[in-house]
Design an enzyme around this catalytic site. Sequence first.
Site, PDB file in Angstrom:
ATOM      1  N   ARG A 121      31.158  19.111  -3.445  1.00  9.83           N
ATOM      2  CA  ARG A 121      31.332  19.085  -1.995  1.00  9.83           C
ATOM      3  C   ARG A 121      30.136  19.588  -1.182  1.00  9.83           C
ATOM      4  NH1 ARG A 121      36.609  18.494  -0.152  1.00  9.83           N
ATOM      5  NH2 ARG A 121      36.291  19.971   1.556  1.00  9.83           N
TER       6      ARG A 121
ATOM      7  N   GLU B  85      30.779  10.776   5.495  1.00 13.41           N
ATOM      8  CA  GLU B  85      31.225  11.246   6.810  1.00 13.41           C
ATOM      9  C   GLU B  85      30.089  11.044   7.816  1.00 13.41           C
ATOM     10  OE1 GLU B  85      34.529  14.616   5.606  1.00 13.41           O
ATOM     11  OE2 GLU B  85      32.534  15.305   6.139  1.00 13.41           O
TER      12      GLU B  85
ATOM     13  N   GLU C 100      37.884  11.597  11.051  1.00 13.06           N
ATOM     14  CA  GLU C 100      37.726  12.941  10.479  1.00 13.06           C
ATOM     15  C   GLU C 100      38.125  14.004  11.504  1.00 13.06           C
ATOM     16  OE1 GLU C 100      37.368  15.181   8.349  1.00 13.06           O
ATOM     17  OE2 GLU C 100      37.362  13.976   6.543  1.00 13.06           O
TER      18      GLU C 100
ATOM     19  N   HIS D 190      30.872  14.115   0.080  1.00 12.24           N
ATOM     20  CA  HIS D 190      31.460  14.578  -1.182  1.00 12.24           C
ATOM     21  C   HIS D 190      31.261  13.495  -2.223  1.00 12.24           C
ATOM     22  CE1 HIS D 190      34.360  16.953   1.613  1.00 12.24           C
ATOM     23  NE2 HIS D 190      33.129  17.381   1.659  1.00 12.24           N
TER      24      HIS D 190
ATOM     25  N   ASP E 281       0.847  -1.193   0.000  1.00  7.84           N
ATOM     26  CA  ASP E 281       0.000   0.000   0.000  1.00  7.84           C
ATOM     27  C   ASP E 281       0.882   1.242   0.000  1.00  7.84           C
ATOM     28  OD1 ASP E 281      -1.681   2.071   0.454  1.00  7.84           O
ATOM     29  OD2 ASP E 281      -2.372   1.403   2.427  1.00  7.84           O
TER      30      ASP E 281
ATOM     31  N   GLU F  54      31.983   9.820  -0.469  1.00  7.51           N
ATOM     32  CA  GLU F  54      32.786   9.823   0.774  1.00  7.51           C
ATOM     33  C   GLU F  54      31.790  10.043   1.899  1.00  7.51           C
ATOM     34  OE1 GLU F  54      35.638  12.973   0.802  1.00  7.51           O
ATOM     35  OE2 GLU F  54      36.688  12.276  -0.975  1.00  7.51           O
TER      36      GLU F  54
ATOM     37  N   ARG G 286      39.727  23.568  -0.701  1.00  2.79           N
ATOM     38  CA  ARG G 286      38.664  22.820  -0.024  1.00  2.79           C
ATOM     39  C   ARG G 286      37.431  23.669   0.253  1.00  2.79           C
ATOM     40  NH1 ARG G 286      39.845  17.554   1.509  1.00  2.79           N
ATOM     41  NH2 ARG G 286      41.852  17.135   0.583  1.00  2.79           N
TER      42      ARG G 286
ATOM     43  N   GLU H 173      35.133   8.860   8.482  1.00  2.85           N
ATOM     44  CA  GLU H 173      34.795   8.858   7.049  1.00  2.85           C
ATOM     45  C   GLU H 173      35.118   7.503   6.447  1.00  2.85           C
ATOM     46  OE1 GLU H 173      36.106  12.211   4.624  1.00  2.85           O
ATOM     47  OE2 GLU H 173      36.636  10.814   3.005  1.00  2.85           O
TER      48      GLU H 173
ATOM     49  N   GLU I 148      34.916  16.396  -7.919  1.00  6.97           N
ATOM     50  CA  GLU I 148      34.312  16.142  -6.609  1.00  6.97           C
ATOM     51  C   GLU I 148      33.375  17.297  -6.253  1.00  6.97           C
ATOM     52  OE1 GLU I 148      37.330  16.160  -3.568  1.00  6.97           O
ATOM     53  OE2 GLU I 148      35.860  16.294  -1.953  1.00  6.97           O
TER      54      GLU I 148
HETATM   55  N1  GLU Z   1      33.560  17.653   6.948  1.00  2.54           N
HETATM   56  C1  GLU Z   1      33.769  18.586   5.874  1.00  2.54           C
HETATM   57  C2  GLU Z   1      32.431  18.912   5.212  1.00  2.54           C
HETATM   58  O1  GLU Z   1      31.524  19.181   5.870  1.00  2.54           O
HETATM   59  C3  GLU Z   1      34.744  18.074   4.844  1.00  2.54           C
HETATM   60  C4  GLU Z   1      36.102  17.728   5.360  1.00  2.54           C
HETATM   61  C5  GLU Z   1      36.965  17.137   4.239  1.00  2.54           C
HETATM   62  O2  GLU Z   1      37.475  17.900   3.421  1.00  2.54           O
HETATM   63  O3  GLU Z   1      37.025  15.911   4.146  1.00  2.54           O
HETATM   64  O4  GLU Z   1      32.258  18.906   4.039  1.00  2.54           O
HETATM   65 MG    MG Z   2      36.260  14.151   4.620  1.00  2.00          MG
END
Ligand code: GLU
Ligand code: MG
Length: 445
Positions: free
Chosen positions: A339, A134, A188, A244, A53, A132, A317, A195, A337
């Site tokens: 993010r 986390e 991490e 990511h 259902d 990835e 980053r 991670e 990648e």
């Molecule tokens: N924890 C970080 C985020 O919120 C990323 C850290 C990393 O570069 O692995 O994206």
């Molecule tokens: Mg990371």
Amino acid sequence: MTDDARQTLLQRAEEDRVAFVNLQFSDVLGMAKTVTIPVDELEDALDHGVWFDGSAIEGFARSVESDMYLVPDLATYALVPWEQHDDLATARMICNIYTPDGRPFGGDPRHILASVSRQAADLGFSFHVAPELEFFLFKLDGDGRASHLPQDYAGYFDVSTDQATLIRRQMVRALQRFGIVVEAAHHEVAAGQHEIDLRHAEALQAADQTVTARLTLKAIAQFNGLYATFMPKPVAGVNGSGMHLHQSLFDLVTGQNVFADPNDAYGLSATARHFIAGLLEHARGMCAILAPLVNSYKRLVPGFEAPVHISWGRTNRSALVRVPSITTGRHQSTRIELRCPDPSCNPYLAYAVMLAAGLDGIKRKLPLREAAEEDLFHVDPRARGLQTLPASLGDALDAMRQNTLIQQALGPIVYERFVEARQLEWDNYRSFVSEWELSRYLGVF
Ligand code: GLU
Ligand code: MG
């Protein structure tokens, strides 16, 4: 399914001494759902599907169209590693959802991803994703509920001999038993944060694996008396948890990575550049899918390695799209990648909208602006003309309402029900008076 494949599967279940089969699917918000059948019912389930259902499932049917059936995908058969005791051995299969007239249900996230993947295939591409994941491991309180106490106090890539290291290895083993290839696991930045990185796989398989990995990590944490959370920002003032997503396109005929161009300064082909341009173009419009919670936007703030501005670069980053360095000569592993996604998203929908955005960049040959290599936390991004990601779930939903490409990728059923559910959540949050406001204003005004 062919008769042979069906027969082989039934035989395999018998050899594995399976007693139960969990038939798994996902709702619009990405929550895994399952119905368990005794193995005697498996043959019938393969031949005729299993009715359920749909009106009871978040974001699925309204009551008039409630009947749906699940058809297990044979390729997803796997033994549940922690459910093999005694005579209770359980396998799981991931299902596609159909309406009574035998058509794929437009509200099935797996169907949405399969449809966008077919559009990629029409252009000759196969889309690969590597997440990835986390997450935080928290202790349980006296009542067995998740607390905010991290399980350990180690930091980024720390070697620790504590329980967490052991648990991470148990998690990796369980994933491997599910047939998922794990590339690495590490501690991490934040206390209690970890991670686990999965090997890239074709998008539909990668999304199945992402859902499976989340369930697995939670189960292993639970067996260790802990709680694993994929909440994006469980602790204010420290790093949140992202997911990511590494992405690449392969040529369906030659098997070559079409993102690679060893002669380019960034190792990127023109196709890859158009794909990134597509991701940047639709970043605001797809953000509600990639970062779907009120809490997601507490992670997307400056200072915690999460992106805020719509930019791309190599080492940076703080960039929204990063181009990871690759070993010389290994252009097959060229990838980009993204993010901003976090692990609370529905992976089927997330991978579908990213692919749709990238393909749009390719089809329209969108030009890619110059890379931003400086740390965007320390320059004024407005001076560089960079746009920002939405600052809240409300903003993200508004941006999605203005983006027809993303709406088309999701299809009308998923789009409408997703927006409806998330808007309710946003309205609910907006009218809530928090501790922060009381401590800040009550004694002053
Ligand atoms: N924890 C970080 C985020 O919120 C990323 C850290 C990393 O570069 O692995 O994206
Ligand atoms: Mg990371």
